[in-house]
Scaffold this motif. Sequence first.
Motif, PDB file in Angstrom:
ATOM      1  N   UNK A  43       0.805  -0.883  -0.091  1.00 17.04           N
ATOM      2  CA  UNK A  43       0.321  -0.476   0.046  1.00 17.04           C
ATOM      3  C   UNK A  43       0.915   0.752   0.013  1.00 17.04           C
ATOM      4  N   UNK A  44       0.522   2.215  -0.231  1.00 19.77           N
ATOM      5  CA  UNK A  44       1.388   3.545  -0.681  1.00 19.77           C
ATOM      6  C   UNK A  44       0.174   4.595  -0.462  1.00 19.77           C
ATOM      7  N   UNK A  45       0.368   5.596   0.645  1.00 18.97           N
ATOM      8  CA  UNK A  45      -0.360   7.080   0.816  1.00 18.97           C
ATOM      9  C   UNK A  45       0.174   8.050   0.650  1.00 18.97           C
ATOM     10  N   UNK A  46      -0.857   9.207  -0.309  1.00 19.16           N
ATOM     11  CA  UNK A  46      -0.370  10.549  -0.630  1.00 19.16           C
ATOM     12  C   UNK A  46      -1.482  10.994  -0.510  1.00 19.16           C
ATOM     13  N   UNK A  65      -6.101  12.699   1.512  1.00 19.67           N
ATOM     14  CA  UNK A  65      -5.539  11.659   1.351  1.00 19.67           C
ATOM     15  C   UNK A  65      -6.124  11.417   0.782  1.00 19.67           C
ATOM     16  N   UNK A  66      -4.923  10.279  -0.394  1.00 21.28           N
ATOM     17  CA  UNK A  66      -5.109   8.972  -1.276  1.00 21.28           C
ATOM     18  C   UNK A  66      -4.749   7.271  -0.890  1.00 21.28           C
ATOM     19  N   UNK A  67      -4.907   6.438  -0.929  1.00 23.96           N
ATOM     20  CA  UNK A  67      -4.861   5.472  -0.205  1.00 23.96           C
ATOM     21  C   UNK A  67      -4.303   4.529  -1.329  1.00 23.96           C
ATOM     22  N   UNK A  68      -3.651   4.260  -1.838  1.00 21.23           N
ATOM     23  CA  UNK A  68      -3.565   2.749  -2.579  1.00 21.23           C
ATOM     24  C   UNK A  68      -2.735   1.441  -1.999  1.00 21.23           C
ATOM     25  N   UNK A 128      -9.235   2.309  -3.436  1.00 18.59           N
ATOM     26  CA  UNK A 128      -8.619   2.943  -3.309  1.00 18.59           C
ATOM     27  C   UNK A 128      -9.636   3.906  -3.098  1.00 18.59           C
ATOM     28  N   UNK A 129      -8.722   4.374  -2.038  1.00 20.33           N
ATOM     29  CA  UNK A 129      -9.236   5.595  -0.895  1.00 20.33           C
ATOM     30  C   UNK A 129      -9.074   6.801  -0.685  1.00 20.33           C
ATOM     31  N   UNK A 151     -13.943   9.788   4.953  1.00 22.68           N
ATOM     32  CA  UNK A 151     -13.600   8.666   3.956  1.00 22.68           C
ATOM     33  C   UNK A 151     -14.960   9.690   2.293  1.00 22.68           C
ATOM     34  N   UNK A 152     -13.877  10.123   1.851  1.00 19.46           N
ATOM     35  CA  UNK A 152     -14.375  10.458   0.728  1.00 19.46           C
ATOM     36  C   UNK A 152     -14.981   9.871  -0.506  1.00 19.46           C
ATOM     37  N   UNK A 153     -14.677   9.108  -0.576  1.00 24.00           N
ATOM     38  CA  UNK A 153     -14.349   8.728  -2.062  1.00 24.00           C
ATOM     39  C   UNK A 153     -13.684   6.903  -1.519  1.00 24.00           C
ATOM     40  N   UNK A 154     -14.366   6.557  -1.729  1.00 21.72           N
ATOM     41  CA  UNK A 154     -13.692   4.583  -1.651  1.00 21.72           C
ATOM     42  C   UNK A 154     -14.148   3.386  -2.742  1.00 21.72           C
ATOM     43  N   UNK A 155     -12.745   3.233  -4.343  1.00 21.09           N
ATOM     44  CA  UNK A 155     -13.822   2.210  -4.829  1.00 21.09           C
ATOM     45  C   UNK A 155     -12.771   0.999  -5.558  1.00 21.09           C
TER      46      UNK A 155
END
Length: 522
Positions: free
Chosen positions: A188-191, A207-210, A215-216, A230-234
């Motif tokens: 995982x990686x968090x940007x 923060x976008x975490x892959x 993808x969160x 949590x704004x978006x999770x897909x």
Amino acid sequence: MAEYGLVNRDPELGGYGTQSLPTHPEYTNFIRRWKYYINSYMGGTQYKMGQYLTKYVFESEGDYVSRIAQTPLDNQVKSIVHIFNSFLYRNEPKRDLGSLENAADMIAFFKDCDMEGRSFESFMSEVNLKSSIYGHVAVLCDRPELAVGTRAAELEQGIRPYVTIYTPENILDWKFQRLPSGHYDLEYVSFLEQEERLHAQAQTYYLRTWTKDQIILEQHRPSAKKKVTVVESKPNPLGKIPVTWVYANRSPIRGVGVSDIGDIADMQNAIYNELNEIEQLIRISNAPSLVKTNDTDAAAGPGAIITMPDNLDPGLRPQLLQPNGANLEAILKSIDSKIQSIDKMAHLGAIRSTESRQMSGVSRQSEFLMLDAKLNEKARNLELAEEQIFRNWALWAGTVFDGEIKYGRAFHVRDKNLDMELLKKASETQRDAANASPQIKKIIDLKTKEILAKDEDELDDFEEMTKVQPLDVTQAHTPMTNKDDMVTHMRSMIEQGYTDEQIKQLHPEIEQFFSNDPPQQL
């Protein structure tokens, strides 16, 4: 004064504002060092705001800020990074994309790879530049998520994979996992996608975490009651994180690279402080300090009158304090020594020198070889990075990358003037030798072409232009009838590449010109 050591003791992480966010332990250790690297490269106001000038004991804040504003920066870091980059991209890399070569998406990708109008060549040049500064960067390959009905609609709307650079300040957290095969895979990686500086009213971070599955996108507001939203999770449709780690130099810590400019930036900072000492020394020398008692009346300026009490002790007479100018010469020599040290660290002493230095031909050649080895290592890292980027691109396109990337390995970092001088001497020796060898002449011609050619392709063109056609030894030649004709014709045949045996075979009558017997009728 700002600190920029390897160990971070600042709870606010140098004012970057990420102290309240979930970060990797190594991020906390290196964030201020990374900021120091990029400020050293940028120079100007950004370097002054970093406050990397040593503060005097008991110096007021106003005087310290004034010294910072008056001190220039001799930016060695930017010069060296751009020299490395110019060597690597002087000639365009050879990119064999295999089955993706003529894909419409790939053609558009090479023209605009980041959806901001930059070509892929310019993008990779910046990737190399940033990785040289920080030690590493991450390149994310993503694709817009828009529902369209046909492939033609995708092409029309520009829905295709694109790439984005993330520098270490924005890579908050990461984890690599070792697979049973021995391969390390990014788990995982968090940007840090978006942030507002500390002076803003609302501190909001995105923060976008892959991960391999999801993808969160999260909103972090440290000052709010609900800190994380949590704004978006897909779902992640690839089942793999399409991120490529690009290293300048690898370190024992996975995910953290070694900068090309680490020690150079420290040496640049030492020169920066010494330039400030020069400025202070000149300022004090031109405006010396006047020492007097309270009873002495003195005015400043040329021709000023100084009034002293009648009973003043002779030892208390007013006097000027002026530093010794010899210190200035010592500081200048120290700066020159540091610049030479920087050139040695970067293997650029023979390239960046502005004056003749005492370096033998062997020393210069050794330095060129070390620079060539360093550039070769960087070229291999960039080859690996580009191939990984294209594999991630192919995943989004639903295909497989079966091509190959080749960066130039012959950087021709050499002293061409010295090489040409050696060839000139060899040519003169060969010409004056009693037994001149055509093979030696061919070697000299080949080495000359290697020096003149910019790359391997141009060298191949030179070879093609100067390629000698096979000699036809079966062709009949008109017999030579006199000595003048013989000399002219033999000279022409030698220039065409005929050997002595071939000339004798084509002109058997030549022996008669060197015989003591009476000439026969030809």
